[in-house]
Design a protein around this motif. Structure first.
Motif, PDB file in Angstrom:
ATOM      1  N   PRO A 218       0.804  -1.225   0.000  1.00 62.49           N
ATOM      2  CA  PRO A 218       0.000   0.000   0.000  1.00 62.49           C
ATOM      3  C   PRO A 218       0.837   1.275   0.000  1.00 62.49           C
ATOM      4  N   SER A 219       2.167   1.140   0.113  1.00 60.14           N
ATOM      5  CA  SER A 219       3.023   2.328   0.201  1.00 60.14           C
ATOM      6  C   SER A 219       3.951   2.445  -1.000  1.00 60.14           C
ATOM      7  N   LEU A 220       4.243   3.675  -1.383  1.00 64.16           N
ATOM      8  CA  LEU A 220       5.172   3.915  -2.478  1.00 64.16           C
ATOM      9  C   LEU A 220       6.567   3.414  -2.121  1.00 64.16           C
ATOM     10  N   SER A 221       6.970   3.587  -0.869  1.00 64.64           N
ATOM     11  CA  SER A 221       8.304   3.123  -0.469  1.00 64.64           C
ATOM     12  C   SER A 221       8.424   1.610  -0.617  1.00 64.64           C
ATOM     13  N   GLY A 222       7.316   0.888  -0.359  1.00 60.17           N
ATOM     14  CA  GLY A 222       7.338  -0.555  -0.539  1.00 60.17           C
ATOM     15  C   GLY A 222       7.503  -0.941  -1.994  1.00 60.17           C
ATOM     16  N   LEU A 223       6.774  -0.263  -2.888  1.00 61.53           N
ATOM     17  CA  LEU A 223       6.915  -0.523  -4.318  1.00 61.53           C
ATOM     18  C   LEU A 223       8.316  -0.165  -4.798  1.00 61.53           C
ATOM     19  N   GLU A 224       8.820   0.976  -4.334  1.00 61.97           N
ATOM     20  CA  GLU A 224      10.149   1.428  -4.758  1.00 61.97           C
ATOM     21  C   GLU A 224      11.220   0.418  -4.348  1.00 61.97           C
ATOM     22  N   ALA A 225      11.076  -0.141  -3.148  1.00 58.79           N
ATOM     23  CA  ALA A 225      12.056  -1.119  -2.674  1.00 58.79           C
ATOM     24  C   ALA A 225      12.049  -2.369  -3.553  1.00 58.79           C
ATOM     25  N   ALA A 226      10.852  -2.856  -3.889  1.00 58.17           N
ATOM     26  CA  ALA A 226      10.749  -4.077  -4.686  1.00 58.17           C
ATOM     27  C   ALA A 226      11.231  -3.858  -6.114  1.00 58.17           C
ATOM     28  N   GLY A 228      13.168  -1.406  -7.183  1.00 56.49           N
ATOM     29  CA  GLY A 228      14.584  -1.053  -7.150  1.00 56.49           C
ATOM     30  C   GLY A 228      15.492  -2.252  -7.011  1.00 56.49           C
ATOM     31  N   ALA A 229      14.987  -3.307  -6.376  1.00 57.91           N
ATOM     32  CA  ALA A 229      15.772  -4.521  -6.207  1.00 57.91           C
ATOM     33  C   ALA A 229      15.705  -5.425  -7.431  1.00 57.91           C
ATOM     34  N   GLY A 230      14.943  -5.005  -8.442  1.00 55.18           N
ATOM     35  CA  GLY A 230      14.823  -5.806  -9.646  1.00 55.18           C
ATOM     36  C   GLY A 230      13.840  -6.950  -9.511  1.00 55.18           C
ATOM     37  N   PHE A 231      12.929  -6.861  -8.508  1.00 56.23           N
ATOM     38  CA  PHE A 231      12.000  -7.963  -8.273  1.00 56.23           C
ATOM     39  C   PHE A 231      10.857  -7.985  -9.284  1.00 56.23           C
ATOM     40  N   GLY A 232      10.576  -6.845  -9.905  1.00 56.62           N
ATOM     41  CA  GLY A 232       9.508  -6.758 -10.889  1.00 56.62           C
ATOM     42  C   GLY A 232       9.381  -5.345 -11.408  1.00 56.62           C
ATOM     43  N   MET A 233       8.345  -5.108 -12.210  1.00 54.21           N
ATOM     44  CA  MET A 233       8.083  -3.785 -12.775  1.00 54.21           C
ATOM     45  C   MET A 233       6.738  -3.285 -12.283  1.00 54.21           C
ATOM     46  N   THR A 234       6.542  -1.963 -12.359  1.00 54.52           N
ATOM     47  CA  THR A 234       5.274  -1.381 -11.938  1.00 54.52           C
ATOM     48  C   THR A 234       4.882  -0.261 -12.887  1.00 54.52           C
ATOM     49  N   VAL A 235       3.767   0.387 -12.595  1.00 52.72           N
ATOM     50  CA  VAL A 235       3.304   1.558 -13.341  1.00 52.72           C
ATOM     51  C   VAL A 235       3.025   2.678 -12.352  1.00 52.72           C
ATOM     52  N   LEU A 236       3.511   3.879 -12.673  1.00 55.42           N
ATOM     53  CA  LEU A 236       3.300   5.068 -11.846  1.00 55.42           C
ATOM     54  C   LEU A 236       3.030   6.262 -12.760  1.00 55.42           C
ATOM     55  N   ALA A 237       2.559   7.342 -12.170  1.00 54.51           N
ATOM     56  CA  ALA A 237       2.450   8.587 -12.922  1.00 54.51           C
ATOM     57  C   ALA A 237       3.846   9.020 -13.353  1.00 54.51           C
ATOM     58  N   ARG A 238       4.001   9.373 -14.626  1.00 56.13           N
ATOM     59  CA  ARG A 238       5.325   9.619 -15.188  1.00 56.13           C
ATOM     60  C   ARG A 238       6.088  10.717 -14.447  1.00 56.13           C
ATOM     61  N   ARG A 239       5.412  11.788 -14.083  1.00 50.57           N
ATOM     62  CA  ARG A 239       6.165  12.921 -13.531  1.00 50.57           C
ATOM     63  C   ARG A 239       6.532  12.770 -12.060  1.00 50.57           C
ATOM     64  N   ILE A 240       6.038  11.694 -11.400  1.00 48.25           N
ATOM     65  CA  ILE A 240       6.406  11.521  -9.996  1.00 48.25           C
ATOM     66  C   ILE A 240       7.134  10.201  -9.761  1.00 48.25           C
ATOM     67  N   VAL A 241       7.781   9.681 -10.802  1.00 50.52           N
ATOM     68  CA  VAL A 241       8.593   8.466 -10.648  1.00 50.52           C
ATOM     69  C   VAL A 241       9.778   8.782  -9.729  1.00 50.52           C
ATOM     70  N   PRO A 242      10.008   7.999  -8.684  1.00 52.10           N
ATOM     71  CA  PRO A 242      11.131   8.252  -7.774  1.00 52.10           C
ATOM     72  C   PRO A 242      12.464   8.274  -8.529  1.00 52.10           C
TER      73      PRO A 242
END
Length: 297
Positions: A218-226, A228-242
């Motif tokens: 449920p958190s952006l930091s959780g998605l970013e961690a996964a 960032g570790a190369g565990f998978g891909m996601t979709v986010l709003a383009r202008r707020i990609v970490p």
């Protein structure tokens, strides 16, 4: 003496920042013809031409003068309304906002309030858009920032289209994307009900692509961690990609994504709407400035 409505000045400044009537209309929740009528009314009231006759967004000398004053007037108007309304309210603003928008925009917004000495306290809840809009209807929030799939929900203060993007790790993004022909696309996403998730899975199903949801959070930091570790891909709003992640452009193995509509919604409660609308206007100005910066880049 002639008085110039602030909504005309706000439309004028938004046209300048976003370099077009259509984008300004999307940002302000109005149609392009409505924005054109506002500009005609503004020019009639002022008795000058704001834009050069050869077309485009080139301002006349008078237009440059008006733009400078318009920004000052809007800043003073919003500051005045915020300070007056905060004294008439309980001083607490209940804000509902998606997690990634909160992480990206709230630090700058809170800094601006701290600099101005605004006498307001905040109760912020981060959730998926569907839940936030439902909470707004139940009177749980004064302001909600939420995404909708096809158009704004009823009562939007301001809306705009947000472009979505496939996102991978800086080191692993190309490898993950390039290996998808050999197996299912590994998906990292928010819980069910999130429009990013729905948009992503709809695009994959439309193109007949296989996928596997390997991580939800449920958190952006959780998605970013996964991601960032190369565990998978996601979709986010383009202008707020970490900054630690990277956009992976669509190709044969990644389907194109539809845009979503983002809206700012303000409570209809008259006792709280003044401070809420003032805050919403300030938040809206930040979104406009962010969008203009992205365009300039």
């Amino acid at each position: 003496m002639r008085s110039i409505p602030t909504d005309l000045l706000r439309a004028f400044v938004t046209i300048i920042d976003l370099r077009g009537y259509t984008r300004a209309g999307e940002q302000l929740g109005r149609t392009q013809p409505a924005i054109s009528l506002q500009m005609k009314k503004l020019q009639d009231l002022l008795g000058v031409s704001l834009f050069a006759k050869e077309g485009g967004m080139q301002l006349t000398e008078q237009g440059e003068l008006v733009a400078g004053y318009a920004r000052q007037i809007l800043a003073l108007n919003d500051e005045m309304m915020l300070k007056l309304s905060s004294r008439e309210s309980s001083g607490k603003l209940r804000l509902g906002i998606p997690n990634d928008y909160a992480d990206h925009f709230l630090p700058r917004l809170m800094s601006s309030f701290a600099r101005d000495g605004a006498d307001i306290t905040f109760d912020v809840v981060c959730d998926i858009s569907h839940n936030l809009l439902e909470g707004m209807r139940k009177g749980q929030y004064d302001i909600v920032v939420a995404m909708t799939p096809d158009g704004p929900s009823e009562g939007a203060f301001m809306t705009w289209k947000e472009q979505l993007a496939w996102v991978g790790a800086s080191e692993h993004g190309n490898m993950l994307a390039g290996n998808q022909e050999k197996g299912p696309l590994r998906i990292v996403c928010y819980p069910e009900g999130c429009l990013y998730r729905r948009n992503m899975l709809t695009a994959l199903q439309r193109d007949g692509r296989s996928f596997e949801i390997v991580y939800t959070s449920p958190s952006l930091s959780g998605l970013e961690a996964a991601v960032g570790a190369g565990f998978g891909m996601t979709v986010l709003a383009r202008r707020i990609v970490p900054s630690a992640l990277r956009v992976v452009e669509p190709a044969a193995h990644l389907p194109r994504l539809a845009d979503v509509v983002v809206g700012i919604y303000v409570s209809a409660d008259r006792k709280r709407s003044a401070v809420a609308r003032s805050f919403a206007a300030r938040f809206a100005d930040m979104f406009v400035a962010s969008d203009a910066g992205a365009l300039a880049g």
